[in-house]
Design a protein around this motif. Structure first.
Motif, PDB file in Angstrom:
ATOM      1  N   THR A 109      51.283  76.871  40.240  1.00  0.00           N
ATOM      2  CA  THR A 109      50.452  75.841  40.856  1.00  0.00           C
ATOM      3  C   THR A 109      49.083  76.405  41.257  1.00  0.00           C
ATOM      4  O   THR A 109      48.872  77.627  41.264  1.00  0.00           O
ATOM      5  CB  THR A 109      51.127  75.295  42.117  1.00  0.00           C
ATOM      6  OG1 THR A 109      51.179  76.342  43.097  1.00  0.00           O
ATOM      7  CG2 THR A 109      52.526  74.765  41.823  1.00  0.00           C
ATOM      8  N   GLU A 110      48.208  75.502  41.634  1.00  0.00           N
ATOM      9  CA  GLU A 110      46.899  75.900  42.146  1.00  0.00           C
ATOM     10  C   GLU A 110      47.070  76.801  43.372  1.00  0.00           C
ATOM     11  O   GLU A 110      46.345  77.783  43.526  1.00  0.00           O
ATOM     12  CB  GLU A 110      46.090  74.656  42.518  1.00  0.00           C
ATOM     13  CG  GLU A 110      44.729  74.952  43.089  1.00  0.00           C
ATOM     14  CD  GLU A 110      43.945  73.695  43.414  1.00  0.00           C
ATOM     15  OE1 GLU A 110      43.250  73.709  44.455  1.00  0.00           O
ATOM     16  OE2 GLU A 110      44.000  72.716  42.646  1.00  0.00           O
ATOM     17  N   TYR A 127      31.962  74.713  38.733  1.00  0.00           N
ATOM     18  CA  TYR A 127      32.048  73.523  37.892  1.00  0.00           C
ATOM     19  C   TYR A 127      32.987  72.484  38.497  1.00  0.00           C
ATOM     20  O   TYR A 127      33.740  71.816  37.790  1.00  0.00           O
ATOM     21  CB  TYR A 127      32.468  73.889  36.466  1.00  0.00           C
ATOM     22  CG  TYR A 127      31.512  74.821  35.784  1.00  0.00           C
ATOM     23  CD1 TYR A 127      30.319  74.338  35.236  1.00  0.00           C
ATOM     24  CD2 TYR A 127      31.775  76.180  35.708  1.00  0.00           C
ATOM     25  CE1 TYR A 127      29.427  75.197  34.618  1.00  0.00           C
ATOM     26  CE2 TYR A 127      30.881  77.046  35.094  1.00  0.00           C
ATOM     27  CZ  TYR A 127      29.715  76.555  34.560  1.00  0.00           C
ATOM     28  OH  TYR A 127      28.824  77.394  33.954  1.00  0.00           O
ATOM     29  N   THR A 179      35.661  72.941  40.294  1.00  0.00           N
ATOM     30  CA  THR A 179      37.049  73.356  40.450  1.00  0.00           C
ATOM     31  C   THR A 179      37.085  74.666  41.220  1.00  0.00           C
ATOM     32  O   THR A 179      36.070  75.362  41.328  1.00  0.00           O
ATOM     33  CB  THR A 179      37.736  73.544  39.070  1.00  0.00           C
ATOM     34  OG1 THR A 179      37.081  74.595  38.363  1.00  0.00           O
ATOM     35  CG2 THR A 179      37.714  72.260  38.254  1.00  0.00           C
ATOM     36  N   ARG A 237      38.800  81.026  37.341  1.00  0.00           N
ATOM     37  CA  ARG A 237      38.633  79.686  37.907  1.00  0.00           C
ATOM     38  C   ARG A 237      39.625  78.751  37.247  1.00  0.00           C
ATOM     39  O   ARG A 237      40.072  78.983  36.113  1.00  0.00           O
ATOM     40  CB  ARG A 237      37.212  79.173  37.729  1.00  0.00           C
ATOM     41  CG  ARG A 237      36.861  78.723  36.338  1.00  0.00           C
ATOM     42  CD  ARG A 237      35.463  78.097  36.283  1.00  0.00           C
ATOM     43  NE  ARG A 237      35.192  77.525  34.996  1.00  0.00           N
ATOM     44  CZ  ARG A 237      35.466  76.273  34.639  1.00  0.00           C
ATOM     45  NH1 ARG A 237      36.040  75.446  35.482  1.00  0.00           N
ATOM     46  NH2 ARG A 237      35.176  75.843  33.426  1.00  0.00           N
ATOM     47  N   LEU A 238      39.977  77.716  37.977  1.00  0.00           N
ATOM     48  CA  LEU A 238      40.813  76.682  37.390  1.00  0.00           C
ATOM     49  C   LEU A 238      39.923  75.760  36.582  1.00  0.00           C
ATOM     50  O   LEU A 238      38.945  75.217  37.101  1.00  0.00           O
ATOM     51  CB  LEU A 238      41.544  75.904  38.483  1.00  0.00           C
ATOM     52  CG  LEU A 238      42.680  76.672  39.140  1.00  0.00           C
ATOM     53  CD1 LEU A 238      43.168  75.950  40.375  1.00  0.00           C
ATOM     54  CD2 LEU A 238      43.819  76.879  38.156  1.00  0.00           C
ATOM     55  N   LYS A 239      40.219  75.646  35.316  1.00  0.00           N
ATOM     56  CA  LYS A 239      39.471  74.736  34.443  1.00  0.00           C
ATOM     57  C   LYS A 239      39.913  73.304  34.712  1.00  0.00           C
ATOM     58  O   LYS A 239      39.118  72.381  34.732  1.00  0.00           O
ATOM     59  CB  LYS A 239      39.712  75.114  32.984  1.00  0.00           C
ATOM     60  CG  LYS A 239      38.941  74.300  31.965  1.00  0.00           C
ATOM     61  CD  LYS A 239      39.207  74.851  30.564  1.00  0.00           C
ATOM     62  CE  LYS A 239      38.445  74.127  29.498  1.00  0.00           C
ATOM     63  NZ  LYS A 239      38.859  72.738  29.329  1.00  0.00           N
ATOM     64  N   ASP A 240      41.215  73.152  34.910  1.00  0.00           N
ATOM     65  CA  ASP A 240      41.858  71.881  35.252  1.00  0.00           C
ATOM     66  C   ASP A 240      43.187  72.233  35.903  1.00  0.00           C
ATOM     67  O   ASP A 240      43.497  73.420  36.040  1.00  0.00           O
ATOM     68  CB  ASP A 240      42.005  70.983  34.006  1.00  0.00           C
ATOM     69  CG  ASP A 240      42.800  71.623  32.888  1.00  0.00           C
ATOM     70  OD1 ASP A 240      43.916  72.114  33.151  1.00  0.00           O
ATOM     71  OD2 ASP A 240      42.317  71.631  31.740  1.00  0.00           O
ATOM     72  N   PRO A 241      43.995  71.263  36.326  1.00  0.00           N
ATOM     73  CA  PRO A 241      45.230  71.603  37.045  1.00  0.00           C
ATOM     74  C   PRO A 241      46.234  72.466  36.279  1.00  0.00           C
ATOM     75  O   PRO A 241      47.102  73.085  36.893  1.00  0.00           O
ATOM     76  CB  PRO A 241      45.842  70.237  37.379  1.00  0.00           C
ATOM     77  CG  PRO A 241      44.678  69.309  37.413  1.00  0.00           C
ATOM     78  CD  PRO A 241      43.736  69.817  36.343  1.00  0.00           C
ATOM     79  N   THR A 242      46.130  72.532  34.962  1.00  0.00           N
ATOM     80  CA  THR A 242      47.106  73.315  34.195  1.00  0.00           C
ATOM     81  C   THR A 242      46.492  74.468  33.406  1.00  0.00           C
ATOM     82  O   THR A 242      47.191  75.116  32.631  1.00  0.00           O
ATOM     83  CB  THR A 242      47.884  72.406  33.215  1.00  0.00           C
ATOM     84  OG1 THR A 242      46.961  71.837  32.280  1.00  0.00           O
ATOM     85  CG2 THR A 242      48.632  71.308  33.954  1.00  0.00           C
ATOM     86  N   THR A 243      45.200  74.739  33.602  1.00  0.00           N
ATOM     87  CA  THR A 243      44.530  75.777  32.812  1.00  0.00           C
ATOM     88  C   THR A 243      43.677  76.668  33.697  1.00  0.00           C
ATOM     89  O   THR A 243      42.844  76.192  34.460  1.00  0.00           O
ATOM     90  CB  THR A 243      43.634  75.154  31.730  1.00  0.00           C
ATOM     91  OG1 THR A 243      44.369  74.181  30.992  1.00  0.00           O
ATOM     92  CG2 THR A 243      43.094  76.215  30.787  1.00  0.00           C
ATOM     93  N   ARG A 278      47.568  78.897  30.010  1.00  0.00           N
ATOM     94  CA  ARG A 278      48.339  77.684  30.316  1.00  0.00           C
ATOM     95  C   ARG A 278      49.262  77.989  31.495  1.00  0.00           C
ATOM     96  O   ARG A 278      50.203  78.776  31.370  1.00  0.00           O
ATOM     97  CB  ARG A 278      49.156  77.248  29.102  1.00  0.00           C
ATOM     98  CG  ARG A 278      48.330  76.692  27.985  1.00  0.00           C
ATOM     99  CD  ARG A 278      49.219  76.206  26.823  1.00  0.00           C
ATOM    100  NE  ARG A 278      48.406  75.675  25.763  1.00  0.00           N
ATOM    101  CZ  ARG A 278      47.988  76.390  24.708  1.00  0.00           C
ATOM    102  NH1 ARG A 278      48.337  77.654  24.573  1.00  0.00           N
ATOM    103  NH2 ARG A 278      47.234  75.812  23.782  1.00  0.00           N
TER     104      ARG A 278
END
Length: 112
Positions: free
Chosen positions: A3-4, A23, A25, A37-43, A80
């Motif tokens: 998780t984040e 950006y 995040t 950095r988190l690109k999105d919640p799953t990457t 991922r």
């Protein structure tokens, strides 16, 4: 799935690390140099030593590590979070931190 909060906990456990948005995040910096950095919640975007390391990680486990054309030419790999366990996440964040941290801070860390 990692998780984040897992990413945040692992990244902020490293010396000299702060969190600052990148950006829009969560981004993690060592002495104001972004290392993940988190690109999105799953990457997760994680820095690596060089592009050869990036390609080696992708070849070793393409389900876990990948890239996109946007990251061509950059020493960073996409991870991922659905395909990685916390201990492996800690390892990739440590290596990302080492790729960006000042030599003196790395030496101090290694001495402890």
């Amino acid at each position: 799935m990692v998780t984040e909060d897992d990413v945040r906990t692992a990244a902020l456990a490293l010396p000299g690390t702060t969190e600052k948005p990148s950006y829009g995040t969560p981004g993690f910096r060592v002495r104001d140099k972004l290392f993940a950095r988190l690109k999105d919640p799953t990457t997760l975007v994680a820095w690596v030593a060089d592009e050869s390391e990036k390609h080696a990680l992708i070849a070793e486990d393409p389900a876990r590590y990948f890239t996109t054309p946007h990251y061509d030419g950059y020493a960073s790999v996409l991870v991922r979070l659905t395909e990685i366990a916390v201990p492996d996440l800690e390892d990739i964040l440590l290596e990302a931190w080492r790729a960006r941290a000042p030599a003196r801070l790395i030496a101090e860390f290694d001495a402890t």
